[in-house]
Design a protein around this motif. Structure first.
Motif, short mmCIF file in Angstrom:
data_model
loop_
_atom_site.label_atom_id
_atom_site.label_comp_id
_atom_site.label_asym_id
_atom_site.label_seq_id
_atom_site.Cartn_x
_atom_site.Cartn_y
_atom_site.Cartn_z
N TYR A 169 92.87 -38.11 52.70
CA TYR A 169 93.83 -37.21 53.33
C TYR A 169 93.20 -36.47 54.50
O TYR A 169 93.72 -36.48 55.62
N ARG A 170 92.06 -35.84 54.26
CA ARG A 170 91.28 -35.21 55.33
C ARG A 170 89.80 -35.49 55.08
O ARG A 170 89.31 -35.34 53.95
N LYS A 193 92.03 -37.20 60.01
CA LYS A 193 93.18 -37.40 59.13
C LYS A 193 93.31 -38.86 58.70
O LYS A 193 93.13 -39.77 59.50
N ASP A 213 91.34 -35.05 64.69
CA ASP A 213 92.23 -35.90 63.90
C ASP A 213 91.71 -37.32 63.75
O ASP A 213 91.96 -37.98 62.74
#
Length: 291
Positions: free
Chosen positions: A188-189, A198, A131
């Motif tokens: 977003y990613r 993220k 993340d």
């Protein structure tokens, strides 16, 4: 992640770039200001306040001594760098490291970029590449001890989400050079090899960071606070491979931006550290991945 430092050094030798700091400033000067951004005059005034004080050099990366809005001077100081800068190797996808013993050393820099001290870690407080891409070391010194001995204060990590269009500096303690640009937007990613991050920060083109800048604090010029940590860039135009991250939007559409560089936001970190700078992944508002 950035290219290995050996490759980065070779590239600098070939290009004859060893004597020149970042070419970011001229590029930034050619960027037309917009209504949502600061003027060139005000930007010059605020940029001068951002320097090397509080940044550190690692054996293979950059970093910074950080504190949170509620940290006390008597708390053990913390150093922020990337997850992929961890001395024991890259954390695997889904892996979170907490409380790992470490005696790693860091070269503390003053405002002009001169090394004034060697700081030592007592442990890895937190490290992951899931993340986000961060390692946070707990030092054997307090903030008060560092300031009393060397006259250097820690950088404060902002606890609010960064804003697109913000003028920033990426400050590399490893290279002792800075890059000036703006936050271009958010991803977003961001996918690179086996790892996915993220809500990553995308820079405008002037922040052409290289190997060794990994872990550099990304500093808001107007506040002097850390809003992200520099971590990667697409070098060869490949799709979602190591050293060639790709952007993935909410619909799964993949975009490759060769030459574009990125950072991971840090505003979510302060909520995970409580009194005494103790990590508490169960604290209210803490969204960092858990072991």
């Amino acid at each position: 992640m950035r290219k290995p430092l050996v490759a980065a050094l070779f590239a600098l030798v070939i290009a004859g770039a060893g004597a020149a700091p970042a070419v970011a400033a001229p590029q930034a000067a050619r960027t037309a200001p917009t209504a949502s951004r600061t003027t060139a005059a005000s930007r010059t005034a605020t940029v001068q306040a951002v320097n090397f004080a509080g940044t550190v050099s690692l054996s293979n990366c950059s970093g910074s001594v950080i504190r949170f809005p509620n940290s006390a001077d008597t708390d053990p100081a913390l150093v922020l760098t990337n997850g992929h800068c961890l001395e024991t190797g890259f954390p695997g996808p889904g892996e979170v490291i907490v409380g790992q013993s470490s005696s790693r050393t860091f070269g503390l820099l003053n405002s002009s970029g001169s090394r004034v001290a060697t700081l030592r870690a007592g442990k890895v407080a937190y490290s992951t590449m899931t993340d986000t891409d961060i390692t946070i070391y707990q030092l054997t010194s307090t903030y008060a001890q560092i300031r009393s001995s060397y006259g250097i204060s820690a950088l404060t990590v902002a606890d609010t989400h960064p804003v697109a269009g913000t003028a920033i500096k990426v400050v590399s303690g490893y290279w002792k050079r800075t890059y000036s640009c703006d936050i271009d937007g958010f991803v977003y990613r961001l996918k690179e090899g086996d790892w996915t991050w993220k809500d990553s920060v995308r820079y405008t083109s002037a922040c052409n960071t290289i190997g060794g800048t990994s872990g550099s604090p990304v500093i808001d010029n107007s506040t002097g606070k850390v809003v992200a940590v520099n971590n990667t860039g697409n070098e060869d135009g490949e799709r979602c491979t190591v050293d060639n991250p790709c952007e993935v939007d909410e619909n799964g559409t993949v975009t490759v931006r060769q030459g574009t560089n990125y950072a991971e936001e840090t505003y979510q970190i302060p909520a995970c550290f409580g009194t005494g700078n103790k990590l508490n992944l169960s604290a209210s508002g803490c969204v960092l991945p858990k072991p």
